[in-house]
Design a protein around this motif. Structure first.
Motif, PDB file in Angstrom:
ATOM      1  N   ASP A 131       0.955  -1.069   0.495  1.00  0.00           N
ATOM      2  CA  ASP A 131       0.062   0.037  -0.272  1.00  0.00           C
ATOM      3  C   ASP A 131       0.640   1.576  -0.097  1.00  0.00           C
ATOM      4  O   ASP A 131       1.887   1.347   1.325  1.00  0.00           O
ATOM      5  N   SER A 132       0.267   2.138  -0.506  1.00  0.00           N
ATOM      6  CA  SER A 132       1.638   3.491  -0.887  1.00  0.00           C
ATOM      7  C   SER A 132       0.857   4.301   0.294  1.00  0.00           C
ATOM      8  O   SER A 132      -0.004   3.827   1.591  1.00  0.00           O
ATOM      9  N   PRO A 133       1.134   5.501   1.172  1.00  0.00           N
ATOM     10  CA  PRO A 133       0.734   6.127   1.847  1.00  0.00           C
ATOM     11  C   PRO A 133      -0.850   6.272   2.236  1.00  0.00           C
ATOM     12  O   PRO A 133      -0.966   6.316   2.632  1.00  0.00           O
ATOM     13  N   GLU A 134      -1.071   7.414   0.584  1.00  0.00           N
ATOM     14  CA  GLU A 134      -2.523   7.214   0.667  1.00  0.00           C
ATOM     15  C   GLU A 134      -2.672   6.086   0.754  1.00  0.00           C
ATOM     16  O   GLU A 134      -4.025   6.136   1.242  1.00  0.00           O
ATOM     17  N   ALA A 135      -2.806   5.057   0.374  1.00  0.00           N
ATOM     18  CA  ALA A 135      -3.511   3.853   0.367  1.00  0.00           C
ATOM     19  C   ALA A 135      -3.886   3.137   2.000  1.00  0.00           C
ATOM     20  O   ALA A 135      -5.129   3.395   2.330  1.00  0.00           O
ATOM     21  N   LYS A 136      -2.842   3.305   2.546  1.00  0.00           N
ATOM     22  CA  LYS A 136      -2.557   3.806   3.855  1.00  0.00           C
ATOM     23  C   LYS A 136      -4.029   3.851   4.956  1.00  0.00           C
ATOM     24  O   LYS A 136      -4.693   3.995   5.303  1.00  0.00           O
ATOM     25  N   LEU A 198      -3.071  -3.294   4.374  1.00  0.00           N
ATOM     26  CA  LEU A 198      -2.581  -2.209   5.278  1.00  0.00           C
ATOM     27  C   LEU A 198      -0.877  -2.452   5.238  1.00  0.00           C
ATOM     28  O   LEU A 198      -0.069  -2.035   5.370  1.00  0.00           O
ATOM     29  N   ASN A 199      -1.054  -3.241   6.191  1.00  0.00           N
ATOM     30  CA  ASN A 199       0.750  -3.779   6.640  1.00  0.00           C
ATOM     31  C   ASN A 199       1.336  -4.874   5.706  1.00  0.00           C
ATOM     32  O   ASN A 199       2.503  -5.089   5.893  1.00  0.00           O
ATOM     33  N   ARG A 200       0.715  -4.941   4.596  1.00  0.00           N
ATOM     34  CA  ARG A 200       1.107  -6.033   3.957  1.00  0.00           C
ATOM     35  C   ARG A 200       2.594  -5.501   3.367  1.00  0.00           C
ATOM     36  O   ARG A 200       3.047  -4.737   2.657  1.00  0.00           O
ATOM     37  N   LYS A 201       3.085  -6.554   3.014  1.00  0.00           N
ATOM     38  CA  LYS A 201       4.573  -6.682   2.316  1.00  0.00           C
ATOM     39  C   LYS A 201       4.938  -6.930   0.737  1.00  0.00           C
ATOM     40  O   LYS A 201       3.700  -7.204   0.181  1.00  0.00           O
ATOM     41  N   GLU A 202       5.281  -6.261  -0.292  1.00  0.00           N
ATOM     42  CA  GLU A 202       5.474  -5.496  -1.355  1.00  0.00           C
ATOM     43  C   GLU A 202       6.211  -6.959  -2.238  1.00  0.00           C
ATOM     44  O   GLU A 202       6.848  -7.501  -1.700  1.00  0.00           O
ATOM     45  N   THR A 203       5.165  -7.620  -3.218  1.00  0.00           N
ATOM     46  CA  THR A 203       6.677  -9.279  -3.399  1.00  0.00           C
ATOM     47  C   THR A 203       6.839  -8.667  -4.881  1.00  0.00           C
ATOM     48  O   THR A 203       6.811 -10.141  -5.767  1.00  0.00           O
ATOM     49  N   CYS A 204       6.805  -7.738  -5.040  1.00  0.00           N
ATOM     50  CA  CYS A 204       7.155  -7.298  -7.143  1.00  0.00           C
ATOM     51  C   CYS A 204       8.708  -7.936  -6.579  1.00  0.00           C
ATOM     52  O   CYS A 204       8.531  -8.159  -7.915  1.00  0.00           O
TER      53      CYS A 204
END
Ligand code: MLT
Length: 303
Positions: A131-136, A198-204
């Motif tokens: 999540d980006s800061p806006e998404a959070k 909200l707390n998930r990590k990226e997997t890219c």
């Protein structure tokens, strides 16, 4: 032995998981993972269309549908742990995953940590980004909104983002179905899961390590995880396929099941036909089926 049918209740560690298991015993296994805040019934049309050929398993994630959960902290890692424990309990050594949105976040985390457990992946209307800061910020507002105004208003608001205008104009029944799935999720679970998302990590950064066949699908009008993020995953995953589902928003499996199922069947036919072909000279799905069958001889507890 295998329990067959709808809404089976299975004790998995501390959790009573509700799942549906259809299709032939010897068939390759596909596990469907629903999005947020839905439940296993969203896959009804996929199960109907695939169950003559494949063993299809849909289950309710912790806190959703009929899988109840105590008041606790949710995370994608916990959901992955639940999935692996569920597979162990069913004595399924290897399966394919088909995850939509949050289901895709779970599938991506699962393949990163347990690559040996999966034959193939379908990632639908999902992304590898955190999540980006806006998404959070939006998630925190949603939690506030749920606590202040209740689940029904949250359901009314959020359903607007899930379907195309075309479907709203036509008043398709799936809109009410989606709304009911949201309303049937407890306030506590909605808030717990919003925090997990909200707390998930990226997997890219792990995409290039995925070595199994992979199909990415996205609704042409998905406003939550749009085509651009699907394309980004596609270029980063070796040998992935990207299919755009027309006349569909974020819930493409519900909104255009005919197109969605066509791609699903073509993909899994290729995955398992290839495996069966290579089995004539060695490993692959017959071996997987044998392993899965042997494991079902071991006992497991069903409520
Ligand atoms: C979902 O459908 O699972 C959600 O849209 C995922 C999200 O909010 O990130």
């Amino acid at each position: 032995m295998r329990y067959f049918g709808d809404n089976i209740r299975l004790v998995v560690n501390d959790l009573v998981v509700s799942y549906t298991d259809q299709g032939p015993d010897e068939a390759s296994v596909i596990i469907f993972i629903h999005g947020f805040p839905f439940n296993k019934t969203m896959w009804h049309k996929q199960v109907e269309s695939l169950k003559d050929t494949f063993r299809t398993i849909t289950y309710d994630i912790r806190g959703h549908g009929e899988t109840e959960s105590e008041d606790e902290t949710f995370s994608i890692e916990l959901f992955v742990n639940d999935l692996i424990s569920f597979m162990d309990k069913l004595r399924i050594d290897k399966a394919s995953l088909c995850g939509l949105s949050m289901g895709g976040y779970i599938a991506l985390n699962a393949i990163e940590n347990y690559p040996e457990r999966f034959d193939a992946l379908v990632l639908s209307d999902t992304q590898c980004l955190a999540d980006s800061p806006e998404a959070k910020e939006k998630r925190l507002k949603a939690i506030e909104n749920i606590k202040n105004n209740g689940v029904e208003i949250y359901a009314d608001e959020s359903v607007k983002n899930f379907f195309t205008q075309e479907s709203f104009n036509a008043g398709i029944a799936e809109i009410e179905q989606a709304k009911q799935m949201i309303i049937n999720t407890s306030e506590q679970s909605l808030c717990n899961t919003l925090l997990a998302l909200l707390n998930r990590k990226e997997t890219c950064t792990k995409l290039s390590e995925i070595k199994v066949p992979l199909l990415i699908m996205v609704g042409n009008d998905d406003k939550i995880t749009p085509l651009a993020v699907a394309e980004m995953m596609h270029v980063n995953i070796i040998d992935s396929l990207l299919k755009v589902i027309e006349h569909a928003g974020h819930l493409s499996c519900l909104e255009n099941p005919e197109a969605f199922n066509k791609e699903l069947i073509e993909f899994f036919d290729t995955v398992y036909r290839k495996e069966t072909d290579s089995n004539s000279s060695g490993g692959g799905s017959i071996l997987t089926d044998l392993r899965n069958k042997m494991m079902t001889f071991l006992s497991f507890n069903v409520l």
